[in-house]
Write an enzyme that holds these catalytic residues in place. Sequence first.
Site, mmCIF file in Angstrom:
data_model
loop_
_atom_site.group_PDB
_atom_site.id
_atom_site.type_symbol
_atom_site.label_atom_id
_atom_site.label_comp_id
_atom_site.label_asym_id
_atom_site.label_seq_id
_atom_site.Cartn_x
_atom_site.Cartn_y
_atom_site.Cartn_z
ATOM 1 N N GLY A 298 0.638 -1.287 0.049
ATOM 2 C CA GLY A 298 -0.020 0.013 -0.014
ATOM 3 C C GLY A 298 0.806 1.308 -0.012
ATOM 4 C CG ASP A 299 3.646 4.479 1.039
ATOM 5 O OD1 ASP A 299 4.597 4.718 0.671
ATOM 6 O OD2 ASP A 299 2.772 5.182 1.777
ATOM 7 C CG ASP A 300 7.599 4.573 -1.778
ATOM 8 O OD1 ASP A 300 7.040 4.720 -2.822
ATOM 9 O OD2 ASP A 300 7.903 5.236 -0.685
ATOM 10 C CB SER A 331 3.539 0.770 -5.278
ATOM 11 O OG SER A 331 3.036 2.089 -4.500
#
Length: 508
Positions: A298-300, A331
């Site tokens: 859910g991010d990098d 991502s």
Amino acid sequence: MPHRLHLIQFCRFSYTIMVETLTSPSSIWRFNLRRWITGLFSSYKTLFALLWIVVFASVFVFQTNFVDGVLVFWRPLPVRPLPRFRPVAFNLTDFGAVGDGVTVNTLAFEKAVFMISKLGQKGGGQLNVPAGKWLTAPFNLTSHMTLFLAEDAVIAGVDDEKYWPLMPPLPSYGYGREHPGPRYGSLIHGQNLRDVVITGNNGTIDGKGQRWWKRYRQKLLNHTRGPLVQIMYSSDIMISNITLRNSPFWTLHPYDCKNVTISNMTILAPLFEAPNTDGIDPDSCEDMVIEDSYISVGDDAIAIKSGWDQYGVAYGRPSKNILIRNLVVRSMVSAGISIGSEMSGGVSNVTIENVLVWSSRRAVRIKTAAGRGAYIRDIKYKNLTFENVRVGIIIKTDYNEHPDLGFDPKAFPVIRDISYNSIHGEGVRVPVRIHGSADIPVRNVTFKDMSIGTTYKKKHIFQCSYVSGRVIGSIFPKPCENLDLYDEHGTLVKKSVSANASDIDYDI
């Protein structure tokens, strides 16, 4: 060094067998070995032949250190620790654990780790986690330890924050990252360790982050969420052949570590509504390999860091000598592979190669801002593929997020010596966006062998501002006018109009 890599891979394969003890060679074997060596060296012809073999092998190794016609022995690859066999092994059930997904097994993990901590002088010990769901609150590892997760073994974190210990902020951040003051520790934690292996037959460590994410969005948490696995101030770490999923915060966070290998991993979190669930965040780390893994979070997917503003400058530990290769990442919120934005200790000598970024918001990104200080330099991207990505290559110098007002607004980071070689893809909206500034120019950027199919027909899809560097050979799409053009033989064809020209268009 293919021969060395094959040896390492063989050792890893052998390691998955996970024998519990090692038997010493027999006296008969030692006697036969001595007799064989004596006979071998009794002939001068044999010695002469061996000498030629050594010379030939030396030439072979010397030749394999040539890359694009340039010797690389001056820039050694990170040291990769080999797995260690342990003289003693324990099962988690030996300490009273129950893998029913209901019983809390924290005490069993603590007892097992304590037992292994007494075996350091004898080579340490291995803790086998059998199939089952082993619920636990956070626990610590010890040096000379192997944590082995069997197939269908799940270590699951208790999702009630009252069971998670509070720790002081990281010294290079001076802040809990999400809140001032202390931060929650990680589910699996280690400090000042040496020779630690976390591996298995693709067993799982599950942070059960859903409740953490919901409470974060509802602003019900008073402290920064904790990572799933965090190893600090440690060396000779290997993490391989397991699945990490649903971390409350950053998933795997090596902090101020040396000689780290992360390989054959699967790291998962929901693509949306799982805030800050970075996959792997090397932070002030040195001599590190990340390879052969799949990351969708859910991010990098990966974010290389080294401290935040004045705290990172004071701590002064760079991230350097990092090799990232053979990955598939995704991502939808942030980027496949990022450097920064917290990079105030510096980042240098990073190679990112053989990476597929698919169905993502951004592919590879460098992000920083005034106040960070330090540098990002000697970064090499090779053989990258972008598939259905909004923005392919990004360098952003106005990522203005700060821990407090104590940062120096004139601490301008230096960004230079960045190369992109063999970059291909399709379905990309903006292939390149390099946004330097008068205070933070981007210097000596090189593009070579790039062909990216775009989904946008507007003119400025290769965007530059305060950028200098070169394009070698023909690339697609047409590069911005900030860059010098060279042919394939290195002859200057056209000088740039101006390194400071800007055609950044954030509307696309």
